[in-house]
Scaffold this motif. Structure first.
Motif, PDB file in Angstrom:
ATOM      1  N   ASN A 139       0.824  -1.213   0.000  1.00  0.00           N
ATOM      2  CA  ASN A 139       0.000   0.000   0.000  1.00  0.00           C
ATOM      3  C   ASN A 139       0.863   1.269   0.000  1.00  0.00           C
ATOM      4  O   ASN A 139       0.491   2.283  -0.602  1.00  0.00           O
ATOM      5  CB  ASN A 139      -0.942   0.012   1.206  1.00  0.00           C
ATOM      6  CG  ASN A 139      -2.138  -0.914   1.011  1.00  0.00           C
ATOM      7  OD1 ASN A 139      -2.578  -1.132  -0.119  1.00  0.00           O
ATOM      8  ND2 ASN A 139      -2.670  -1.446   2.093  1.00  0.00           N
ATOM      9  N   GLN A 140       2.008   1.205   0.660  1.00  0.00           N
ATOM     10  CA  GLN A 140       2.937   2.350   0.627  1.00  0.00           C
ATOM     11  C   GLN A 140       3.411   2.607  -0.805  1.00  0.00           C
ATOM     12  O   GLN A 140       3.468   3.751  -1.271  1.00  0.00           O
ATOM     13  CB  GLN A 140       4.148   2.073   1.519  1.00  0.00           C
ATOM     14  CG  GLN A 140       3.863   2.117   3.004  1.00  0.00           C
ATOM     15  CD  GLN A 140       5.090   1.736   3.824  1.00  0.00           C
ATOM     16  OE1 GLN A 140       6.234   1.939   3.406  1.00  0.00           O
ATOM     17  NE2 GLN A 140       4.878   1.157   4.979  1.00  0.00           N
ATOM     18  N   ILE A 141       3.744   1.518  -1.499  1.00  0.00           N
ATOM     19  CA  ILE A 141       4.190   1.643  -2.889  1.00  0.00           C
ATOM     20  C   ILE A 141       3.052   2.163  -3.753  1.00  0.00           C
ATOM     21  O   ILE A 141       3.247   3.036  -4.613  1.00  0.00           O
ATOM     22  CB  ILE A 141       4.697   0.286  -3.421  1.00  0.00           C
ATOM     23  CG1 ILE A 141       5.950  -0.145  -2.658  1.00  0.00           C
ATOM     24  CG2 ILE A 141       4.982   0.357  -4.913  1.00  0.00           C
ATOM     25  CD1 ILE A 141       6.406  -1.561  -2.982  1.00  0.00           C
ATOM     26  N   SER A 142       1.857   1.642  -3.521  1.00  0.00           N
ATOM     27  CA  SER A 142       0.689   2.074  -4.295  1.00  0.00           C
ATOM     28  C   SER A 142       0.467   3.571  -4.151  1.00  0.00           C
ATOM     29  O   SER A 142       0.228   4.288  -5.133  1.00  0.00           O
ATOM     30  CB  SER A 142      -0.556   1.317  -3.834  1.00  0.00           C
ATOM     31  OG  SER A 142      -1.708   1.769  -4.509  1.00  0.00           O
ATOM     32  N   ASP A 143       0.549   4.069  -2.915  1.00  0.00           N
ATOM     33  CA  ASP A 143       0.365   5.501  -2.667  1.00  0.00           C
ATOM     34  C   ASP A 143       1.439   6.314  -3.380  1.00  0.00           C
ATOM     35  O   ASP A 143       1.153   7.380  -3.947  1.00  0.00           O
ATOM     36  CB  ASP A 143       0.408   5.798  -1.164  1.00  0.00           C
ATOM     37  CG  ASP A 143      -0.822   5.277  -0.425  1.00  0.00           C
ATOM     38  OD1 ASP A 143      -1.850   5.027  -1.091  1.00  0.00           O
ATOM     39  OD2 ASP A 143      -0.745   5.098   0.806  1.00  0.00           O
ATOM     40  N   LEU A 144       2.670   5.813  -3.352  1.00  0.00           N
ATOM     41  CA  LEU A 144       3.765   6.502  -4.040  1.00  0.00           C
ATOM     42  C   LEU A 144       3.488   6.611  -5.530  1.00  0.00           C
ATOM     43  O   LEU A 144       3.629   7.683  -6.131  1.00  0.00           O
ATOM     44  CB  LEU A 144       5.079   5.750  -3.809  1.00  0.00           C
ATOM     45  CG  LEU A 144       6.273   6.238  -4.634  1.00  0.00           C
ATOM     46  CD1 LEU A 144       6.768   7.584  -4.113  1.00  0.00           C
ATOM     47  CD2 LEU A 144       7.405   5.214  -4.604  1.00  0.00           C
ATOM     48  N   PHE A 145       3.075   5.508  -6.143  1.00  0.00           N
ATOM     49  CA  PHE A 145       2.822   5.495  -7.579  1.00  0.00           C
ATOM     50  C   PHE A 145       1.632   6.383  -7.950  1.00  0.00           C
ATOM     51  O   PHE A 145       1.671   7.115  -8.940  1.00  0.00           O
ATOM     52  CB  PHE A 145       2.581   4.061  -8.065  1.00  0.00           C
ATOM     53  CG  PHE A 145       3.819   3.200  -8.078  1.00  0.00           C
ATOM     54  CD1 PHE A 145       5.073   3.747  -7.895  1.00  0.00           C
ATOM     55  CD2 PHE A 145       3.719   1.829  -8.278  1.00  0.00           C
ATOM     56  CE1 PHE A 145       6.220   2.957  -7.921  1.00  0.00           C
ATOM     57  CE2 PHE A 145       4.857   1.024  -8.316  1.00  0.00           C
ATOM     58  CZ  PHE A 145       6.104   1.592  -8.131  1.00  0.00           C
ATOM     59  N   LYS A 146       0.569   6.300  -7.154  1.00  0.00           N
ATOM     60  CA  LYS A 146      -0.625   7.078  -7.470  1.00  0.00           C
ATOM     61  C   LYS A 146      -0.383   8.579  -7.321  1.00  0.00           C
ATOM     62  O   LYS A 146      -1.021   9.391  -7.993  1.00  0.00           O
ATOM     63  CB  LYS A 146      -1.800   6.634  -6.581  1.00  0.00           C
ATOM     64  CG  LYS A 146      -2.404   5.304  -7.029  1.00  0.00           C
ATOM     65  CD  LYS A 146      -3.679   4.972  -6.293  1.00  0.00           C
ATOM     66  CE  LYS A 146      -3.428   4.493  -4.887  1.00  0.00           C
ATOM     67  NZ  LYS A 146      -4.654   3.970  -4.238  1.00  0.00           N
ATOM     68  N   ASN A 147       0.560   8.944  -6.458  1.00  0.00           N
ATOM     69  CA  ASN A 147       0.870  10.362  -6.254  1.00  0.00           C
ATOM     70  C   ASN A 147       1.984  10.859  -7.163  1.00  0.00           C
ATOM     71  O   ASN A 147       2.281  12.060  -7.177  1.00  0.00           O
ATOM     72  CB  ASN A 147       1.274  10.609  -4.792  1.00  0.00           C
ATOM     73  CG  ASN A 147       0.095  10.460  -3.841  1.00  0.00           C
ATOM     74  OD1 ASN A 147      -1.032  10.798  -4.181  1.00  0.00           O
ATOM     75  ND2 ASN A 147       0.353   9.933  -2.657  1.00  0.00           N
TER      76      ASN A 147
END
Length: 312
Positions: A139-147
Motif C-alpha cells: 500500500n505504501q508503494i501504491s500511494d507513491l505510484f498514485k501520487n
C-alpha cells in the motif's frame, strides 16, 4: 479512466507472492506478472530472445515492482549475505533506468541486507511470517505510484522529441506573436492568434504521408516569417476563424518516435506487433503530455491548443 500499467518481477519460486501483491493492487492498476520460468529454462539457449522481451516490457509499463526475496546465499566482502536472485536485480536495474526511481520500487524481505548501492531506490520491507506487513508495504508503494506525476519530463524518445519541437518551433512562433502584438497577413493585422497543434490518433509507418492526408482535411494558406536566432524562416499553415488567425501545425517530428522504437525492437517493427503498437501509443501520449507541460511552464498554454485527430 485508463488504469496505469504495472509490472511485477520476481523469482519463479515467489510467483505466489507476486500473485498476492497483484491482488492488493489490481483495483488501481493493470498488472502483469513476469513469468520467471523464461530465465530458468532459456537463459543460455539459442533463439530465445528473453532480453528483447524484457526491453519491450520496460517500454510498455508505467510502473515496476520487483520482489526481493531470500533466494541465494552469497559472500560479500567476506560476509555471508542473503540476496534475491540475480535476474530480479537485473530487472530492477533495467526498470529503474527506464522508468526512473519514482516509478519503480523494490519490495524486499526484511531479512535481506542490501549494499549501499541501493540507496535512493524506493524500498518497502515486509516480513513473510506476517501477512499484514506485506499489505502495508504494498500500500505504501501504491500511494507513491498514485501520487507520482504524469507530467515528469524524462528521456524517453517521445519526451526528448517534444522538448526539441517546443524549443525550436513553438517558442519562436509564440514569441513572434507576442513581440508583434499579433500577426499581419495580406495587409490585415490580427491581434487574436492561436496555434493549433494537430496530432494523429496513432503513428503509422509512414508518418509524413499520414500528415499529408490529415492536412488535406484543412483549408489553409502557408505563411513564412523570419525570427531572430533561426537560420531559416519559419513556415507554417494558417486559417482564419471568427476573426482569429489560427496557425495549424502538424508535428512531423513524431516520426522520430517510430525510428527510435524500431531500433530498440527491430523484429517487432518489421511486423508491427500488438506490443509494438502499444508502445507507440504510449510514446505518443508521452509526447503530448510533455509538450503540454512545457507549454504550461513557458506560459504559452493559453496560446496553444494540442489536439488529437479524433478531437477535430
Amino acid at each position: 479512466m485508463i488504469k496505469k500499467k504495472l509490472f511485477i518481477g520476481s523469482s519463479s519460486e515467489e510467483l505466489k507472492l507476486a500473485e498476492q501483491v497483484k491482488k492488493i493492487l489490481e483495483n488501481d492498476f493493470e498488472i502483469t506478472i513476469w513469468n520467471d520460468n523464461v530465465w530458468d529454462t532459456a537463459i543460455f539457449k539459442i533463439n530465445q530472445n528473453f532480453l528483447a522481451d524484457l526491453l519491450k516490457a520496460s517500454l510498455q509499463f508505467d510502473f515496476g515492482i520487483l520482489l526481493g526475496t531470500i533466494d541465494d546465499k552469497v559472500m560479500f566482502r567476506g560476509e555471508e549475505m542473503l540476496q534475491p536472485r540475480d535476474n530480479v536485480l537485473f530487472e530492477l536495474g533495467l526498470f529503474t533506468g527506464r522508468l526512473g526511481t519514482s516509478k519503480c520500487a523494490f519490495l524486499i524481505d526484511k531479512e535481506i541486507k542490501l549494499p549501499s548501492d541501493f540507496i535512493g531506490l524506493t524500498l518497502a520491507r515486509f516480513d513473510k511470517k506476517d501477512p499484514t506487513t506485506l499489505i502495508s508495504a504494498v500500500n505504501q508503494i501504491s500511494d507513491l505510484f498514485k501520487n507520482s506525476s504524469d507530467d515528469e519530463i524524462n528521456f524517453f524518445p517521445s519526451a526528448t522529441l517534444a522538448s526539441v519541437y517546443y524549443e525550436n518551433l513553438i517558442i519562436p512562433i509564440c514569441r513572434y506573436i507576442i513581440e508583434n502584438d499579433g500577426y499581419t497577413k495580406d495587409g490585415k493585422h490580427y491581434k487574436k492568434c492561436r496555434i493549433n497543434i494537430i496530432i494523429p490518433d496513432r503513428i503509422n509507418q509512414d508518418v509524413n504521408l499520414q500528415f499529408e492526408k490529415l492536412k488535406a482535411t484543412f483549408t489553409t494558406e502557408n505563411v513564412s516569417f523570419k525570427y531572430s536566432g533561426r537560420p531559416r524562416q519559419i513556415s507554417i499553415d494558417t486559417q482564419i476563424k471568427n476573426e482569429t488567425l489560427e496557425f495549424i501545425e502538424f508535428p512531423t517530428i513524431i516520426t522520430g518516435i517510430n525510428h527510435a522504437i524500431s531500433n530498440l525492437l527491430p523484429n517487432d517493427f518489421n511486423r508491427q506487433s500488438p506490443d509494438y503498437n502499444t508502445i507507440l501509443d504510449r510514446e505518443l501520449r508521452r509526447f503530448i503530455t510533455t509538450l503540454k507541460l512545457l507549454l504550461i511552464k513557458g506560459g504559452f498554454d493559453e496560446m496553444v491548443n494540442v489536439k488529437r485527430e479524433s478531437e477535430l
